[in-house]
Design a protein around this motif. Structure first.
Motif, PDB file in Angstrom:
ATOM      1  N   ILE A   2       0.850  -1.195   0.000  1.00 22.47           N
ATOM      2  CA  ILE A   2       0.000   0.000   0.000  1.00 22.47           C
ATOM      3  C   ILE A   2       0.884   1.242   0.000  1.00 22.47           C
ATOM      4  CG2 ILE A   2      -1.786   1.301   1.226  1.00 22.47           C
ATOM      5  CD1 ILE A   2      -2.491  -1.315   2.677  1.00 22.47           C
ATOM      6  N   GLN A   3       0.619   2.152  -0.924  1.00 24.24           N
ATOM      7  CA  GLN A   3       1.379   3.408  -0.938  1.00 24.24           C
ATOM      8  C   GLN A   3       0.430   4.581  -1.070  1.00 24.24           C
ATOM      9  OE1 GLN A   3       3.578   1.589  -4.131  1.00 24.24           O
ATOM     10  NE2 GLN A   3       5.458   2.443  -3.285  1.00 24.24           N
ATOM     11  N   PHE A   4       0.548   5.521  -0.122  1.00 28.80           N
ATOM     12  CA  PHE A   4      -0.221   6.764  -0.168  1.00 28.80           C
ATOM     13  C   PHE A   4       0.765   7.899  -0.421  1.00 28.80           C
ATOM     14  CE2 PHE A   4      -4.637   6.449   1.777  1.00 28.80           C
ATOM     15  CZ  PHE A   4      -4.745   5.094   1.571  1.00 28.80           C
ATOM     16  N   PHE A   5       0.482   8.695  -1.439  1.00 26.18           N
ATOM     17  CA  PHE A   5       1.332   9.853  -1.701  1.00 26.18           C
ATOM     18  C   PHE A   5       0.508  11.119  -1.520  1.00 26.18           C
ATOM     19  CE2 PHE A   5       3.387   6.473  -4.191  1.00 26.18           C
ATOM     20  CZ  PHE A   5       4.668   6.552  -3.671  1.00 26.18           C
ATOM     21  N   ASN A   6       0.760  11.794  -0.425  1.00 22.23           N
ATOM     22  CA  ASN A   6       0.146  13.105  -0.195  1.00 22.23           C
ATOM     23  C   ASN A   6      -1.375  13.077  -0.423  1.00 22.23           C
ATOM     24  OD1 ASN A   6       0.350  15.720   0.570  1.00 22.23           O
ATOM     25  ND2 ASN A   6       0.883  16.506  -1.476  1.00 22.23           N
ATOM     26  N   VAL A   7      -2.015  12.108   0.205  1.00 21.34           N
ATOM     27  CA  VAL A   7      -3.439  11.884  -0.053  1.00 21.34           C
ATOM     28  C   VAL A   7      -4.314  12.731   0.868  1.00 21.34           C
ATOM     29  CG1 VAL A   7      -5.303  10.194   0.020  1.00 21.34           C
ATOM     30  CG2 VAL A   7      -3.073   9.542  -0.890  1.00 21.34           C
ATOM     31  N   SER A   8      -5.263  13.441   0.265  1.00 18.87           N
ATOM     32  CA  SER A   8      -6.244  14.197   1.039  1.00 18.87           C
ATOM     33  C   SER A   8      -7.644  13.760   0.635  1.00 18.87           C
ATOM     34  CB  SER A   8      -6.106  15.704   0.772  1.00 18.87           C
ATOM     35  OG  SER A   8      -4.845  16.149   1.203  1.00 18.87           O
ATOM     36  N   LYS A   9      -8.519  13.763   1.621  1.00 21.46           N
ATOM     37  CA  LYS A   9      -9.924  13.479   1.332  1.00 21.46           C
ATOM     38  C   LYS A   9     -10.800  14.499   2.056  1.00 21.46           C
ATOM     39  CE  LYS A   9     -13.648  11.315   0.024  1.00 21.46           C
ATOM     40  NZ  LYS A   9     -14.027  11.200  -1.394  1.00 21.46           N
ATOM     41  N   PHE A  10     -11.479  15.299   1.257  1.00 27.83           N
ATOM     42  CA  PHE A  10     -12.407  16.286   1.827  1.00 27.83           C
ATOM     43  C   PHE A  10     -13.812  15.867   1.437  1.00 27.83           C
ATOM     44  CE2 PHE A  10      -8.757  19.297   0.594  1.00 27.83           C
ATOM     45  CZ  PHE A  10      -8.026  18.954   1.734  1.00 27.83           C
ATOM     46  N   TYR A  11     -14.702  15.887   2.416  1.00 29.62           N
ATOM     47  CA  TYR A  11     -16.089  15.550   2.104  1.00 29.62           C
ATOM     48  C   TYR A  11     -16.863  16.807   1.753  1.00 29.62           C
ATOM     49  CZ  TYR A  11     -15.245  10.819   3.645  1.00 29.62           C
ATOM     50  OH  TYR A  11     -14.767   9.546   3.741  1.00 29.62           O
ATOM     51  N   PRO A  12     -17.923  16.664   1.013  1.00 24.13           N
ATOM     52  CA  PRO A  12     -18.696  17.848   0.606  1.00 24.13           C
ATOM     53  C   PRO A  12     -19.197  18.664   1.797  1.00 24.13           C
ATOM     54  CG  PRO A  12     -19.403  15.914  -0.600  1.00 24.13           C
ATOM     55  CD  PRO A  12     -18.452  15.433   0.439  1.00 24.13           C
ATOM     56  N   ASN A  13     -19.392  18.015   2.941  1.00 21.80           N
ATOM     57  CA  ASN A  13     -19.886  18.769   4.099  1.00 21.80           C
ATOM     58  C   ASN A  13     -18.768  19.554   4.796  1.00 21.80           C
ATOM     59  OD1 ASN A  13     -18.423  16.803   5.355  1.00 21.80           O
ATOM     60  ND2 ASN A  13     -20.163  15.798   6.334  1.00 21.80           N
ATOM     61  N   GLY A  14     -17.588  19.590   4.187  1.00 16.50           N
ATOM     62  CA  GLY A  14     -16.517  20.410   4.735  1.00 16.50           C
ATOM     63  C   GLY A  14     -15.555  19.663   5.639  1.00 16.50           C
ATOM     64  N   VAL A  15     -15.858  18.406   5.947  1.00 19.67           N
ATOM     65  CA  VAL A  15     -14.973  17.635   6.821  1.00 19.67           C
ATOM     66  C   VAL A  15     -13.701  17.273   6.061  1.00 19.67           C
ATOM     67  CG1 VAL A  15     -14.696  15.457   8.078  1.00 19.67           C
ATOM     68  CG2 VAL A  15     -16.870  16.694   8.180  1.00 19.67           C
ATOM     69  N   LYS A  16     -12.563  17.586   6.676  1.00 15.94           N
ATOM     70  CA  LYS A  16     -11.284  17.190   6.089  1.00 15.94           C
ATOM     71  C   LYS A  16     -10.842  15.903   6.761  1.00 15.94           C
ATOM     72  CE  LYS A  16     -10.014  21.801   4.702  1.00 15.94           C
ATOM     73  NZ  LYS A  16      -9.114  22.949   4.818  1.00 15.94           N
ATOM     74  N   ALA A  17     -11.245  14.788   6.160  1.00 17.21           N
ATOM     75  CA  ALA A  17     -11.026  13.492   6.801  1.00 17.21           C
ATOM     76  C   ALA A  17      -9.563  13.076   6.761  1.00 17.21           C
ATOM     77  CB  ALA A  17     -11.892  12.439   6.135  1.00 17.21           C
TER      78      ALA A  17
END
Lengths: 228, 297
Positions: A2-17
Motif C-alpha cells: 500500500i502506498q499513499f502519496f500526499n493523499v487528502s480526502k475532503f467531504y462535501p460537508n466540509g470535513v477534512k477526513a
C-alpha cells in the motif's frame, strides 16, 4: 503493498477526513492504525478499498493506481483484500458455513472448491464444529472468527480490520489478535485500525497514528500513544 | 462456460430466495402488474373488437342508387357498366321496382293489402344495390354515382361510416392513454418493490461488494426478481382475461347474436403473448430503475 502519496480526502460537508497523508506498507507487514475517533482511520481504509476516491494525491494498492483504475477492475482489487469489521457483518439467516461460502460464490467458485476450502478456513479459526450453526447461536468472539474466515476464504494478500475487537472483551480480543498474527505469519499483510491500547502496547508492532486527518506518527515497534 | 452456468444458477437461487422472503410486497407488486396488464388487455380487446365490428358494419354498407323512371334496357346496361367501373365497387345488383315492392309487402306482412291500398300502382323506382370492397371509398363512390345520368338519387348510411371511424380512433386513443398510465404505475410499483428488497438485503449487497463481486453479479438477481414479478402478474392477468373474455363473449353471442365479436384464438394468443412480454418488460424496466439508482456498487 500500500502506498499513499500526499493523499487528502475532503467531504462535501466540509470535513477534512485526511490531509496530505503519505505512507508505505510493505508486503507481509503487521500494522496498527491508531488515533481518536474521527481521526481518519475509516476514511483511510475506505480509500484503500476504493469505496471512495481521494480528493488529492495518489494511492497504489498491490502496485496498481486505484485512481486510474477502471470501475470494472475494482472487484478484482477487492478480491485481494479481506475485510473484517467491528460489528462482524454476518448474514443472520445463513449458517456459519454458508456465510463463508457466500464470499466464494460471489467470485464464482464452484461447489467442489467451496466444499474443500470452507472447512479449511473454519479449521484455521477453530470453528469447524460450528459450521452448521447460525451467527446468533455463537458468542461475539466466535462471530468475529467467522468474519475472519470469510475474509480469508478467497486467499487475499491483504487483510484489513476496522476495530475488530471493539465489541469484544479483553480475553476474546487477544484471541482474535492471535488469529491475525497467525495469518500474518502465513504471509498476509495485516492492517488493523484499533482503539485497543493494551494490545498495541504489548505487541510492539508498527504503529501509524492519525490525528485530525494527518499522519502524526509512524514507528516500528511502536506504542498506542506516547505519554504527554 | 461452467462458470457462467454456475453464476446463472446462483442468480436464480438468489432471486427466488428473495421472492420467498418478501412475500407480501411481491404479492402487491405482482398484483398491480396483473391489474394493469388486465386493464391493458381489456383495452386491447376493446380496440380489436371495435375494429372488427366497424369492419363488419362497413363492409355491410351498401349504396342504393335509385333510377329515373322510363329507362329502357340499354340505359340500364349503360348505367350498370358505369357503376361497375367506379373504384371500390365490388358487386352491383339490379332491383326492379316489382322486386322492391314485393320486399316491402313482405315486411308489412302477408295479410296486408299493400298493392290494393296503393291503388294498383307501384310508386317505387328501379334501383341498383351496390356493395363496396373498400368501405372508405363509400362516400366518394356514392357522389360519383349520383352524377351519372339516369340516377335520380343515391342513398347510403351517410355519416354512419364516418362516425364508426371516429369512434375507433377515440377508443384507440383513450386506451393508449390508459395503457400508458397503468404501465407507468406498475413500473413504479415494481421499482419500489425492488428498492425495498435491496434495502432489506443491503447487508448482503455490501458484503458482496467487499469480497469483490462484480457489479452485474450484484445486479442480476434483482433484475431477475423484477422480471419474475412482471411475468407472474402477466400470467394472472392472462388467465383472468382469458376466462372472463370467453365467458363474456359466449354470453354475448347468446343474447346479441347479431353483434360480431372476435373469437379468433390466434388473435387472443397473440394478445396473451404480448401481455406476457409486456409484463416481463415492465418488471425489467422497474427493477432496472431501482438497481440503477440505488445500487451504486
Amino acid at each position: 503493498m500500500i502506498q499513499f502519496f500526499n493523499v487528502s480526502k475532503f467531504y462535501p460537508n466540509g470535513v477534512k477526513a485526511l490531509v496530505g497523508a503519505t505512507l508505505h506498507i510493505e508486503k507481509g507487514e503487521f500494522v496498527f492504525l491508531v488515533g481518536p475517533s474521527g481521526a481518519g482511520k475509516s476514511t483511510l481504509i475506505k480509500l484503500i478499498f476504493r469505496e471512495e476516491l481521494p480528493t488529492k494525491g495518489q494511492i497504489y494498492v498491490g502496485g496498481r493506481s486505484i485512481i486510474r483504475m477502471k470501475r470494472r477492475d475494482v472487484p478484482h482489487l477487492r478480491r485481494q483484500i479481506g475485510m473484517v469489521f467491528q460489528d462482524f457483518r454476518l448474514l443472520p439467516d445463513r449458517t456459519v458455513f454458508e456465510n463463508v461460502a457466500f464470499a466464494m460464490q460471489v467470485v464464482g467458485a464452484g461447489p467442489q472448491e467451496i466444499k474443500r476450502r470452507v472447512p479449511e478456513v473454519l479449521e484455521l479459526v477453530g470453528l469447524k464444529e460450528r459450521a452448521q450453526m447460525y451467527p446468533r447461536q455463537l458468542s461475539g468472539g466466535e462471530q468475529q472468527r467467522v468474519a475472519i474466515a470469510r475474509a480469508l476464504v478467497n486467499k487475499p494478500t491483504l487483510l484489513i480490520a476496522d476495530e475488530p475487537t471493539g465489541n469484544l472483551d479483553m480475553d476474546t480480543s487477544w484471541e482474535i489478535i492471535n488469529y491475525f498474527q497467525e495469518i500474518n505469519r502465513r504471509g498476509t499483510t495485516v492492517l488493523i485500525a484499533t482503539h485497543a491500547r493494551e494490545i498495541v502496547d504489548t505487541l510492539r508492532q508498527r504503529v501509524i497514528a492519525l490525528d485530525r486527518g494527518r499522519v502524526v506518527r509512524d514507528e516500528h515497534q511502536g506504542v498506542y500513544a506516547h505519554a504527554t | 462456460m461452467l462458470m457462467q452456468l454456475r453464476m446463472a444458477l446462483y442468480v436464480f437461487q438468489e432471486a427466488f430466495r428473495s421472492l420467498r422472503r418478501n412475500g407480501w410486497l411481491n404479492f402487491a407488486a405482482a398484483g398491480t402488474t396483473a391489474v394493469s396488464l388486465f386493464v391493458l388487455g381489456i383495452a386491447v380487446l376493446l380496440v380489436v373488437n371495435t375494429n372488427y365490428i366497424s369492419k363488419t358494419v362497413e363492409s355491410n354498407v351498401e349504396i342504393m342508387a335509385y333510377l329515373d323512371r322510363g329507362l329502357d334496357q340499354n340505359d340500364l346496361k349503360a348505367i350498370r357498366t358505369q357503376i361497375e367501373a367506379t373504384p371500390g365497387v365490388k358487386e352491383v345488383r339490379f332491383i326492379s321496382k316489382e322486386e322492391a315492392l314485393a320486399t316491402l309487402a313482405k315486411r308489412f306482412g302477408k295479410e296486408s293489402k299493400l298493392k290494393e291500398s296503393l291503388g294498383g300502382t307501384n310508386p317505387l323506382p328501379d334501383a341498383f344495390r351496390i356493395r363496396m370492397s373498400e368501405p372508405r371509398q363509400v362516400a366518394s363512390a356514392a357522389a360519383s354515382i349520383n352524377r351519372l345520368p339516369g340516377v335520380e338519387k343515391v342513398r347510403y348510411g351517410q355519416g354512419v361510416v364516418e362516425k364508426m371511424f371516429k369512434l375507433t380512433a377515440w377508443i384507440r386513443l383513450i386506451s393508449m392513454v390508459v395503457m400508458g398510465l397503468l404501465g407507468v404505475c406498475s413500473v413504479f410499483l415494481i421499482a419500489t418493490t425492488i428498492r425495498l428488497t435491496m434495502f432489506a438485503r443491503r447487508r448482503e449487497i455490501s458484503i458482496m461488494k467487499w469480497v469483490g463481486a462484480t457489479d452485474w453479479f450484484v445486479r442480476w438477481p434483482f433484475l431477475l426478481e423484477g422480471m419474475i414479478l412482471g411475468a407472474a402478474g402477466a400470467l394472472v392477468a392472462v388467465a383472468v382475461l382469458g376466462f372472463s373474455y370467453s365467458a363474456l363473449t359466449g354470453k354475448l353471442q347468446e343474447v346479441l347474436a347479431f353483434l360480431p365479436v372476435v373469437r379468433d384464438y390466434r388473435v387472443l394468443i397473440h394478445l396473451f403473448e404480448g401481455l406476457f412480454t409486456a409484463g416481463i418488460g415492465l418488471g425489467l424496466v422497474g427493477s432496472f430503475i431501482s438497481v440503477h439508482r440505488y445500487l451504486r456498487v
